[in-house]
Design a protein around this motif. Sequence first.
Motif: not given
Length: 354
Positions: A67-87
């Motif tokens: 994984q590209d390190p910078a992209r992995l960090a950004a995608q980790t936040r995106e996943a957390a945001a998706a969890y919260i946005a979904a409920g």
Amino acid sequence: MSDTAARSDDRPTTTKSFTPRVFSGAQPSGNMHLGNYLGAFKNWGKLQDDYECLYCVVDLHAITVWQDPARLAAQTREAAAAYIAAGVDPERAILFNQSRVAGHAELSWMFNCVARIGWLNRMTQFKDKAGKNREKVSVGLYVYPTLMAADILLYKGTHVPVGEDQKQHLELTQDIAQKFNHDFGREVFPIVEPIITGEATRVMSLRDGTKKMSKSEPSDMTRINLTDDADTIAQKFRKARTDAEPLPETADGLDDRAEARNLVNIYAALADLPVAEVLGQFAGKGFKDFKDALVDVAVAHLSPVTGEMARLMGDPATLDAILDRGAEKAAALAEPVLDEVKETIGLLGAGRRG
């Protein structure tokens, strides 16, 4: 117990009482998409009403491939945001990223010493992902299922919401728990039960109804990303592969029509309707009318999720703080379990920290 895993039909039920606890997670290895949402995230919020829940961004699983390190960090936040946005509510559930709790890797090693090569050799998902290059893939990809078992059992999880493609990994988790308990004569771990919910637990590609919707597909037209705007969602659904036949009256009429079945399942899941009711509305109609209606349902349902994700991702400091608090809570649950496991195995110094 022999080195062959017990099969599901003779796997014993747990006799000890364990706290009903759900564990689940998704990899931050690409854009979060409709398959993640309908197959997992949409249902996680509902489970908070009945279980103590831990929802994890499984970043250690993601690095089984580079994984590209910078992209992995950004995608980790995106996943957390998706969890919260979904409920998922971080005040009611524990939300964290896997690598922040060292016990996942530690228990995974102990489970590598419990699991057997023959069990891992039967994992069809490894064969699918490794393909013809299995001698060149990482060891991590091969032992991925033992880390998944550690994820769940580190918290003595009793239930896991899974799609059909993850059932084999969950069965391995059951085998590892059973063998550990048997080998040491103590019921340390529960025998985890699956939770399979909804009309669309397995969402397929918009271009090939025989393949699962995936982050790794080169073409973005194969999936609906949770970051897609309304126009993009409409374009992708209208260009989704279908066939020339009208929609049938009953679900049996979708047999051998993989693309049609996929779109009907997606509509049913988004509208929270049985497939039979969806077909009752559209029987005899062509796909143009159906896709127009599907776009309306999808945009209405997903736009709030997309908007909330954008808001959260615009405030990375708040997302990081949520993950920090979640990791602290998860570690507090994990530490006594690890101590119990180490004491059971005979590892000296269990419970001594600092």
